[in-house]
Structure formats: C-alpha cells, structure tokens
Design a protein around this motif. Structure first.
Motif, mmCIF file in Angstrom:
data_model
loop_
_atom_site.group_PDB
_atom_site.id
_atom_site.type_symbol
_atom_site.label_atom_id
_atom_site.label_comp_id
_atom_site.label_asym_id
_atom_site.label_seq_id
_atom_site.Cartn_x
_atom_site.Cartn_y
_atom_site.Cartn_z
ATOM 1 N N GLU A 10 0.855 -1.185 0.000
ATOM 2 C CA GLU A 10 0.000 0.000 0.000
ATOM 3 C C GLU A 10 0.893 1.238 0.000
ATOM 4 O OE1 GLU A 10 -3.599 -1.942 2.738
ATOM 5 O OE2 GLU A 10 -2.262 -0.408 3.581
ATOM 6 N N TYR A 35 5.920 9.765 -1.195
ATOM 7 C CA TYR A 35 4.976 8.661 -1.019
ATOM 8 C C TYR A 35 5.619 7.598 -0.146
ATOM 9 C CZ TYR A 35 2.595 10.820 -4.973
ATOM 10 O OH TYR A 35 1.951 11.708 -5.791
ATOM 11 N N GLU A 68 1.713 8.806 -9.393
ATOM 12 C CA GLU A 68 0.890 8.133 -8.389
ATOM 13 C C GLU A 68 0.086 6.991 -8.999
ATOM 14 O OE1 GLU A 68 -2.356 9.065 -4.826
ATOM 15 O OE2 GLU A 68 -1.500 10.726 -5.979
ATOM 16 N N GLU A 69 -0.362 7.178 -10.224
ATOM 17 C CA GLU A 69 -1.114 6.108 -10.890
ATOM 18 C C GLU A 69 -0.215 4.900 -11.140
ATOM 19 O OE1 GLU A 69 -4.414 4.326 -11.946
ATOM 20 O OE2 GLU A 69 -4.372 6.414 -11.277
ATOM 21 N N LYS A 72 0.344 3.094 -7.888
ATOM 22 C CA LYS A 72 -0.837 2.302 -7.534
ATOM 23 C C LYS A 72 -0.831 0.963 -8.276
ATOM 24 C CE LYS A 72 -4.562 4.686 -7.274
ATOM 25 N NZ LYS A 72 -5.769 5.480 -7.633
ATOM 26 N N CYS A 75 1.910 -1.389 -6.829
ATOM 27 C CA CYS A 75 1.495 -1.951 -5.535
ATOM 28 C C CYS A 75 0.489 -3.087 -5.743
ATOM 29 C CB CYS A 75 0.898 -0.868 -4.646
ATOM 30 S SG CYS A 75 2.110 0.263 -3.934
ATOM 31 N N LYS A 76 -0.432 -2.906 -6.661
ATOM 32 C CA LYS A 76 -1.439 -3.933 -6.937
ATOM 33 C C LYS A 76 -0.798 -5.183 -7.518
ATOM 34 C CE LYS A 76 -5.764 -4.740 -9.472
ATOM 35 N NZ LYS A 76 -6.768 -4.138 -10.397
#
Length: 361
Positions: A10, A35, A68-69, A72, A75-76
């Motif tokens: 996360e 981040y 940031e995208e 994300k 992380c996924k």
C-alpha cells in the motif's frame, strides 16, 4: 529466507514542508511531495516495512504527472506475487517487476521489503550504525541564496563542528561565491575544513575550465557536475584537465544497464561519482556503480536526495555497510518542519542512530 505468500503493498502520500525556501539550480522549493510505501503480511499485519518514493522535481526520471497512478499499479501487481524475503530475492523481484524509469519506486520497494525482512523496526541493513551508534561523517550543506543567507549558513555549520562543508554554487554572482569560499579559507585551511562545491551543471562548457582554475585557489576537495549532464566529450575533457577533482552526480541519472554504466565511466573517467539511491534506482543499482568505480580507481560517496527520515534512514544504513571514512551527503533530515520523528541525530558533523529515540511512524 522467509517465504511470504500474502504480502500487501500500500502507499500513502505525504507533503513535507521546508523550514526555509530551499534554493536549487532548478528553482525554490517550499514543499516536497513524497509517497510512503508499506509492505506487510496478511498473516501479521502489525509488522510493517516502510519505504519512500519521492521523485525530485525537475530532475528525477519519475518526476511525471501520472507517477501516483503508476505507483498504484505497481502496488497492486506486487500484492499478487509470492515473494521470498532475502536481500538477493528482493533485488531480483524489484529489478524484474518495476520499470527502470521509476527509480524512486525501486528504492522504495527495496527499502520496504528489507525493513519487513528485519521485522518492521526500520532496520534496513544490520550494521554497527544502528546497533552500536557508530557515527557516519557527513558534509554540512550550504544552500543557494543571497550572500547574507549563505554566509549565515556557513557560520552555523562551522559552529556545529562540521569539518566538511559543501556549498552549492551557480545561483548568485560568481565573484560573490568565490568571496564566500575565500571567507572560509581565510579562517580554516584545507587540513582543518574540507570544502566541496556543487555547480549542478551551471557552467557553460566554453567557460567551465576557466572557472575551475579560479576555484582551485580555494583548495577544494571536489566540484560536482560543473557542466550539464549528457555532454560526455566535454565532461571527459574537463575531467582530464581540471585542477579540481570532478564528481559526477546528475550524469548518472538514466544510465541503467551494467554495460552503459561501464561505458560512461570509461568514457568520462571522473575522479568521483555521487550516488543517490532515489535517482539511480535503489541499492542494487548503487552496488553496480560502486563495484565498477572501484575497479577503475574512481572514488565515490553517497548522498540523500531530499527524502524524509524514512528514506534518509535507509540510505544511511546502506552507507554504513561500507567501510568508508569519506564524509557522506546525509544531512538533509533537518530540512523539514514536519519530518517523521526518528532516531537519526546530527552530532558534531556526523550522523548517528540513537536507539533511545523511537520512530513516530
């Protein structure tokens, strides 16, 4: 080796506030977005490893609008992998699953997993720096600004016991910058205070050698990146002719493969290289640069890149794995008014890890 099949990745965004307007060759910084990447097992959610991805504005490869995208998505994807926790396996999965043009994210995930491997206590590497409070010598950084502001910083750093001062140049009149260097040298010779300067590529190739000759009267240890990166022939000529040792900094950004790294060092033949894990892609990449540099007789040191104490802690612990007495560039933890409370302290020009102070994260 620990095998964990259910590691959750996360992140959360955090905005760091500078205590002052931080002048750089790329403008004034008042805030910095970063981040925090978290890694933990679904079976033991209370044990969390933290890393930091903080691209440097106008410099990092991953200073991009959709960072940031991409974070994300990574992380996924990593959450769906079975990950073996050993240093070698961590480096492997980072190299194979995170694109090389996201260097700060590679650094963040390496750090988070290494922290998790050691129990989620912010120990990234097991060293005497953490366990026995062994100090790391660092340089005192003088930020760009007007003459009065820079003079005030110089006096403060000298009072605080630094014996290595690094001054950013290229922002104000060159004569005034030379005057400031002369002020230091009029009070402290090179055996007492080591002087470094960082031009951040401010000099034009046509006048760079002339300026380096003038700067040489101040007995400088080195100058970082005198001309803008990417001018390989001009930089190689400067390194061959300069009366001051030259350290490559921005020049290393975007050089990924081992072959490309070796070619760069063989072409330019600098006296030093400066390694910023956030900018060059993490610890594995730094290992490659260091091994190549040492094989060619090139010196090196490690520098933070405006990270919070999360990133600075990881870089300091990595630095402590080497037996180097060279002052490192690890003094940026005091820049922010809302940094994370940590065991990192600066004492008499060294960075120490005080086990009696707890992490506030």
């Amino acid at each position: 080796m620990k095998q964990l099949e259910n590691i959750i990745f996360e992140y959360e965004k955090y905005v760091l506030d500078f205590k002052f307007d931080a002048g750089t060759s790329r403008g004034i910084l008042k805030k910095k977005e970063t981040y925090l990447v978290k890694a933990y097992s679904k079976l033991f959610p209370q044990i969390v490893g933290y890393g930091e991805a903080g691209p440097l504005p106008k410099l990092s490869l991953d200073d991009i609008s959709d960072f940031e995208e991409k974070l994300k998505v990574v992380c996924k994807e990593l959450t769906q992998k079975n990950i073996s926790l050993s240093k070698e396996k961590i480096f492997e999965i980072v190299q194979s699953h995170i694109p090389e043009n996201l260097p700060s994210l590679r650094f963040a995930v390496e750090t988070a997993l290494l922290d998790l491997l050691h129990g989620g206590e912010r120990m990234v590497f097991d060293t005497e720096f953490v366990r026995q409070r062994k100090p790391i010598p660092i340089n005192g950084l003088i930020w760009m600004g007007d003459r009065g502001f820079m003079l005030e910083q110089i006096d403060k750093k000298l009072e605080e016991g630094y014996d290595c001062i690094k001054m950013k140049i290229g922002a104000i009149d060159f004569d005034q910058e030379c005057e400031l260097l002369g002020y230091i040298r009029s009070n402290y010779d090179q055996n007492t205070i080591t002087l470094r300067v960082d031009a951040n590529g401010a000099f034009a190739p046509s006048v760079a050698l002339e300026k380096l000759k003038r700067l040489s009267q101040y007995d400088l240890h080195s100058i970082e990146q005198p001309i803008r990166q990417g001018q390989f022939e001009e930089m190689a000529a400067l390194c061959a002719d300069s009366p001051i040792p030259i350290a490559l900094d921005e020049e290393l950004i975007g050089i990924h493969s081992l072959v490309s790294k070796e070619s760069l060092l063989n072409t330019i033949r600098p006296q030093y290289i400066i390694l910023k894990p956030t900018l060059v892609g993490g610890f594995k990449s730094c290992d490659e640069w260091i091994n190549l540099a040492e094989s060619l007789g090139i010196g090196w040191w490690i520098t933070s890149a405006l990270e919070s104490n999360i990133g600075l802690n990881a870089i300091a612990q990595y630095t402590a794995t080497f037996d180097s007495e060279m002052p490192q560039g690890l003094g940026t933890g005091q820049l922010y008014s809302n940094n994370f409370e940590s065991p990192l302290l600066i004492e008499s020009g060294t960075l120490v890890y005080d086990q009696n102070t707890k992490w506030a994260i």
